[in-house]
Every structure is written in C-alpha cells, then in structure tokens.
Design a protein around this motif. Structure first.
Motif, PDB file in Angstrom:
ATOM      1  N   ASP A 107       5.439   5.166   5.615  1.00 31.39           N
ATOM      2  CA  ASP A 107       4.677   3.963   5.275  1.00 31.39           C
ATOM      3  C   ASP A 107       4.760   3.692   3.773  1.00 31.39           C
ATOM      4  OD1 ASP A 107       3.938   3.653   7.899  1.00 31.39           O
ATOM      5  OD2 ASP A 107       1.915   4.478   7.650  1.00 31.39           O
ATOM      6  N   HIS A 108       4.376   2.490   3.416  1.00 34.71           N
ATOM      7  CA  HIS A 108       4.474   2.036   2.018  1.00 34.71           C
ATOM      8  C   HIS A 108       3.179   1.331   1.612  1.00 34.71           C
ATOM      9  CE1 HIS A 108       5.900  -1.235  -0.881  1.00 34.71           C
ATOM     10  NE2 HIS A 108       6.164  -0.122  -1.529  1.00 34.71           N
ATOM     11  N   VAL A 109       2.767   1.586   0.377  1.00 36.15           N
ATOM     12  CA  VAL A 109       1.543   0.992  -0.166  1.00 36.15           C
ATOM     13  C   VAL A 109       1.884   0.180  -1.409  1.00 36.15           C
ATOM     14  CG1 VAL A 109      -0.718   1.511  -1.192  1.00 36.15           C
ATOM     15  CG2 VAL A 109       0.187   2.972   0.625  1.00 36.15           C
ATOM     16  N   VAL A 110       1.277  -0.976  -1.549  1.00 40.34           N
ATOM     17  CA  VAL A 110       1.388  -1.735  -2.797  1.00 40.34           C
ATOM     18  C   VAL A 110       0.028  -1.682  -3.473  1.00 40.34           C
ATOM     19  CG1 VAL A 110       2.080  -3.896  -3.883  1.00 40.34           C
ATOM     20  CG2 VAL A 110       2.998  -3.306  -1.640  1.00 40.34           C
ATOM     21  N   ALA A 111       0.023  -1.314  -4.750  1.00 46.07           N
ATOM     22  CA  ALA A 111      -1.242  -1.208  -5.475  1.00 46.07           C
ATOM     23  C   ALA A 111      -1.106  -1.808  -6.858  1.00 46.07           C
ATOM     24  CB  ALA A 111      -1.665   0.253  -5.576  1.00 46.07           C
ATOM     25  N   ILE A 132       4.750   8.994   1.811  1.00 45.96           N
ATOM     26  CA  ILE A 132       4.225   7.618   1.788  1.00 45.96           C
ATOM     27  C   ILE A 132       4.579   7.037   0.426  1.00 45.96           C
ATOM     28  CG2 ILE A 132       2.154   6.174   1.928  1.00 45.96           C
ATOM     29  CD1 ILE A 132       0.933   8.818   3.401  1.00 45.96           C
ATOM     30  N   THR A 133       5.466   6.052   0.423  1.00 46.89           N
ATOM     31  CA  THR A 133       5.921   5.516  -0.862  1.00 46.89           C
ATOM     32  C   THR A 133       4.953   4.453  -1.361  1.00 46.89           C
ATOM     33  OG1 THR A 133       7.300   3.945   0.332  1.00 46.89           O
ATOM     34  CG2 THR A 133       8.355   5.988  -0.396  1.00 46.89           C
ATOM     35  N   SER A 134       5.009   4.199  -2.673  1.00 47.12           N
ATOM     36  CA  SER A 134       4.118   3.199  -3.243  1.00 47.12           C
ATOM     37  C   SER A 134       4.832   2.408  -4.316  1.00 47.12           C
ATOM     38  CB  SER A 134       2.875   3.878  -3.828  1.00 47.12           C
ATOM     39  OG  SER A 134       3.255   4.821  -4.808  1.00 47.12           O
ATOM     40  N   THR A 135       4.395   1.177  -4.495  1.00 45.76           N
ATOM     41  CA  THR A 135       4.889   0.328  -5.579  1.00 45.76           C
ATOM     42  C   THR A 135       3.683  -0.158  -6.357  1.00 45.76           C
ATOM     43  OG1 THR A 135       6.688  -0.422  -4.145  1.00 45.76           O
ATOM     44  CG2 THR A 135       6.276  -1.719  -6.131  1.00 45.76           C
ATOM     45  N   LEU A 136       3.730   0.004  -7.681  1.00 42.82           N
ATOM     46  CA  LEU A 136       2.641  -0.472  -8.530  1.00 42.82           C
ATOM     47  C   LEU A 136       3.028  -1.821  -9.117  1.00 42.82           C
ATOM     48  CD1 LEU A 136       1.823   2.880 -10.347  1.00 42.82           C
ATOM     49  CD2 LEU A 136       0.481   1.772  -8.548  1.00 42.82           C
ATOM     50  N   PHE A 156      -2.530  -2.692   1.006  1.00 40.93           N
ATOM     51  CA  PHE A 156      -2.619  -3.166  -0.387  1.00 40.93           C
ATOM     52  C   PHE A 156      -3.889  -2.534  -0.941  1.00 40.93           C
ATOM     53  CE2 PHE A 156      -0.351  -7.567  -0.791  1.00 40.93           C
ATOM     54  CZ  PHE A 156       0.789  -7.064  -0.190  1.00 40.93           C
ATOM     55  N   PHE A 157      -3.817  -2.025  -2.155  1.00 44.62           N
ATOM     56  CA  PHE A 157      -5.004  -1.394  -2.741  1.00 44.62           C
ATOM     57  C   PHE A 157      -5.164  -1.852  -4.189  1.00 44.62           C
ATOM     58  CE2 PHE A 157      -6.945   2.156  -5.145  1.00 44.62           C
ATOM     59  CZ  PHE A 157      -8.182   2.175  -4.522  1.00 44.62           C
ATOM     60  N   PHE A 158      -6.379  -2.272  -4.550  1.00 45.60           N
ATOM     61  CA  PHE A 158      -6.626  -2.658  -5.947  1.00 45.60           C
ATOM     62  C   PHE A 158      -8.112  -2.658  -6.238  1.00 45.60           C
ATOM     63  CE2 PHE A 158      -6.438  -6.586  -3.470  1.00 45.60           C
ATOM     64  CZ  PHE A 158      -7.547  -7.302  -3.899  1.00 45.60           C
ATOM     65  N   LEU A 184      -3.173  -3.950   5.543  1.00 43.95           N
ATOM     66  CA  LEU A 184      -4.612  -4.021   5.323  1.00 43.95           C
ATOM     67  C   LEU A 184      -4.893  -4.067   3.818  1.00 43.95           C
ATOM     68  CD1 LEU A 184      -6.107  -1.415   7.835  1.00 43.95           C
ATOM     69  CD2 LEU A 184      -6.000  -3.901   8.057  1.00 43.95           C
ATOM     70  N   THR A 185      -5.852  -4.888   3.425  1.00 47.54           N
ATOM     71  CA  THR A 185      -6.248  -4.977   2.019  1.00 47.54           C
ATOM     72  C   THR A 185      -7.498  -4.132   1.787  1.00 47.54           C
ATOM     73  OG1 THR A 185      -5.377  -7.216   1.867  1.00 47.54           O
ATOM     74  CG2 THR A 185      -6.972  -6.554   0.177  1.00 47.54           C
ATOM     75  N   ILE A 186      -7.371  -3.175   0.863  1.00 43.65           N
ATOM     76  CA  ILE A 186      -8.495  -2.309   0.513  1.00 43.65           C
ATOM     77  C   ILE A 186      -8.903  -2.620  -0.922  1.00 43.65           C
ATOM     78  CG2 ILE A 186      -9.288   0.086   0.317  1.00 43.65           C
ATOM     79  CD1 ILE A 186      -6.810   0.853   2.047  1.00 43.65           C
ATOM     80  N   VAL A 187     -10.165  -2.953  -1.130  1.00 51.84           N
ATOM     81  CA  VAL A 187     -10.644  -3.289  -2.477  1.00 51.84           C
ATOM     82  C   VAL A 187     -11.668  -2.255  -2.944  1.00 51.84           C
ATOM     83  CG1 VAL A 187     -11.794  -5.027  -3.910  1.00 51.84           C
ATOM     84  CG2 VAL A 187     -10.268  -5.757  -2.069  1.00 51.84           C
TER      85      VAL A 187
END
Ligand SMILES: *Cc1c(COP(=O)(O)O)cnc(C)c1O
Length: 399
Positions: A107-111, A132-136, A156-158, A184-187
């Motif tokens: 899976d991949h996360v954008v933050a 689990i890869t991520s892109t900032l 998405f996390f921010f 899913l957007t996580i705030v």
C-alpha cells in the motif's frame, strides 16, 4: 445513554461536553465514575461464553473496552459528529493505529511534509519498513497531492494548521482528491482543536487527536482518540487496538472527561488571547514575522476563513535574525515557559529548530518555513495583558 433526555439530539456542544456519554452506576454519582479495573466477572459460564461470542453486550477486558473510556469516546463522538471513536494511550498511538490498522505491504500513503515530528517518523521511516511506501508533499499545493497518487494509494494523512508555523491544508479539496482515488483521508486536528475545525463535515473520513493537548488542556496526562465511520472504528481499528494494546487508561479517560466539560470555555479564551497576541507581536519592531491563520496577512487566510471557526490557540513568530535572538527572547520570558508541549493552561514557548525539528537538516527546515529565529508559542489561560507585557519585556532585549 445520558438518561431521560428527549432533547439530547438538539444539544449544543457546551451541553454535550458536560453530559453526553455519562454512564451512571447504581449509586447515582454526579461526576463520572472511574472504573479502574482490568477485568470483569460473569454470573455464570454461559454468560461468559455469550459475551465472548458477541451475542450479548458487555465488557470483557479493559484492553478491549472500559466504561470510563467508553464515556470519553461517546462524548468525543458527539463533539466531532462522528459515528464511533476509540480512545488510545497517547496521540501517537492514535496516529499509528489509524494508519497501521488499515494498511498492508504494497500500500501507499500520501502525507503532507509538514507533520508533527513523530508522525513524520511513522510515515517516512516506520511504514516503509513494513513495505508500505509513502510520498511527502507540500500540503498547500493541491497539484502535488494529485500527482503523488498511485494505483496503490490507500490513505492521505495531514495536519492543519501544521506544526510549528501554522501553514494550512484545504481539507475539503484534499479529501476530494482522496475520494477520487478511493483513499481514506485522515486529519490530525490537534492544532485547530475539535471546536475550531470539523474535518468530517469538510469531507475527511477519519480524525485523530492527541487528547494530551487542549482536550485535557491542563498538562496532566497523555491520551488520544481516533474518530470515524462505525465500520472502520468498530471493525478495522478495534481489532487492531484489541490485539496490540495501546489502550487509554480509565484514569486518564476520566481526566479527559473532566477536561471536555470546560473545553469550550478554555478554547475560547486560548484563541481570543492568541488573536490579540498575534496582532500585538506583528506591531513589535523585534518581530520579523508573525504566523497566525486568523490574521489577514496569513498567506492562506482564505482557507482559514473557509474551514476554521477561529484562528487557533497557537502563534508562531520570527524574532531578530539568528538563533541567539530567539534564545535571548526565550530566556528572558518570565510567565511563558520554555517547553515543547502545547495546549496547556500555561503558556509554553518552543524553539523548533533545536528541539522538535532538530532531526531535520537546515535545508529541510527552511523548506518547512522553520528558521533559527522561529519560535512557537502555545497561548495559555493567563491574563492576555500579562502575557503581552511578558513578551514585550522579553522582545525588548533585542532592541
Ligand atoms: C502532540 C501531538 C501529537 C502526539 O500526541 P501525544 O499525545 O504526545 O502522543 C500528534 N500530533 C500533533 C499535531 C500533536 O501536537
């Protein structure tokens, strides 16, 4: 839950925060009881069997659920307008669980790049160790969020406002991009407080808090909470928490319940003082720059007007031009204390470059708007005039 209250659906936040979720025992106590127990007993073996099969309601073990913790969770749901919630041992437990409970290798996360230090560690270092890869991305640049999406993007996390210089992310616009790709957007809503910003109403799926901050608000204990849709919380998150164990202590849940009762009064005072102090700082010759979302000179003030009820309880500023200038001001303060914590009754100031963000290179810090002369202040509940006088005498050491 709250007894014989037909009007409950119409309660406004100040009423919800005093009454919602109260589970009164047979003794009729006014203040919520602290159920400081780890386990529960059953009348007979059949009842234990039914409880474990989920055929009857009831508590089985405090790592899974506890009445005092349930009261806190339900009160938070009412405040946030969420279907369900789980308390956790700290804000970091909430952030980690909200991601780890749903993600798997591949899976991949954008933050957003501007994250609370430990959140950055989870996204940048911890998740990749499990595949689990991520892109900032730059949270303020919508095109960046879009461009970072891959076929495997799941979350998405921010945070917004961001730590420490209070940049903003447009919650509605970013959540729309996430929806478009099925993520899913996580705030992380700590800096806005639950009264100042409603991520779920703006389109986010999940909200996390460090309850250690304004929810307790008096520097007494750690705690966290994850809020979101019933199925996500009761199935995906609950299973993860139940078996990994970052449970909120019932005693801490009780402290947080007491904190929630006064949250509207405290947050109003924090934010009123913060707005006044931001204006006062902007007029001081030793202050090179003020960051405050509630001021018209904030570069994203239009986003603040769209999604924040007020400018928030934190102010960031640049003083003079060097680290020595920031240290001179911090060391001269008498009421505002030096601390990396925030959201306390006591005003607290921190020098991010040498504490919370010292792990980053000077270039990485500059990219986030953190310089050697940047100070973050969490405005407390003291008299705002006294705080101004304290800041004025401390800033006078530079001129
Ligand atoms: C404090 C904080 C956290 C971590 O919370 P703890 O309760 O200290 O674990 C996460 N995010 C933000 C924005 C915070 O301010």
């Amino acid at each position: 839950m709250a007894g014989k209250n037909k009007s409950r659906d119409r309660w406004r936040p100040a009423t919800q925060l005093v009454h919602e979720g109260t589970l009164r025992s047979q003794f009729g106590e006014t203040s919520e009881a602290v159920f400081l127990n780890s386990g529960y007993v059953y009348e007979n073996a059949e009842e234990a069997e039914a409880r474990f099969k989920g055929e009857t309601d009831g508590y089985v073990y405090s790592r899974y659920a506890n009445p005092t913790v349930s009261m806190f969770e339900q009160r938070m749901c009412a405040l946030e307008g969420a279907e369900a919630a789980r308390g956790t041992a700290s804000g970091m437990a909430a952030v980690a669980a909200s991601l780890l409970c749903q993600l798997k290798a591949g899976d991949h996360v954008v933050a957003s790049r501007a994250l609370f230090g430990s959140c950055l560690y989870i996204v940048e270092d911890l998740l990749p160790r499990y595949g689990i890869t991520s892109t900032l991305v730059d949270g303020g640049n919508l095109g960046g969020w879009e461009a970072a999406v891959t076929p495997n993007t799941k979350a998405f996390f921010f945070e917004t406002p961001t730590n420490p210089v209070l940049d903003l992310v447009d919650i509605g616009a970013v959540a729309k991009i996430a929806k478009g790709c099925g993520a899913l957007t996580i705030v992380d809503n700590v800096f806005a407080t639950p009264l100042g910003q409603k991520p779920l109403a703006l389109g986010a799926d999940i909200v996390v808090y460090s309850a250690t901050k304004h929810i307790d608000g008096q520097g007494r204990c750690l705690g966290g909470v994850v809020l979101g849709p019933q199925e996500f919380i009761d199935e995906t998150l609950h299973t993860f928490l139940k078996h990994t164990g970052p449970s909120l202590s019932p005693f801490n849940a009780w402290v947080l319940l007491k904190g929630l009762e006064t949250l509207p009064l405290r947050v109003a005072r924090h934010c009123e003082s913060a707005a006044r102090i931001a204006d006062f700082l902007a007029d001081n010759p030793a202050v090179t720059r003020v960051h405050y979302p509630g001021r018209a000179d904030h570069p994203q003030h239009d986003i603040a007007k769209k999604q924040m009820a007020f400018g928030g309880p934190l102010v960031a500023l640049e003083v003079g031009s060097r680290k020595e200038d920031a240290f001179a001001v911090l060391n001269a303060l008498e009421i505002v204390r030096i601390s990396n914590n925030l959201g306390d009754a006591k005003s607290l100031a921190t020098h991010p470059a040498t504490t919370t963000h010292q792990r980053l290179s000077p270039e990485a810090r500059a990219e986030l708007g953190i310089f050697d002369n940047t100070i973050r202040i969490s405005i407390g509940l003291e008299d705002a005039g006294d705080l101004e006088a304290d800041l004025e005498q401390a800033l006078a050491t530079l001129t």
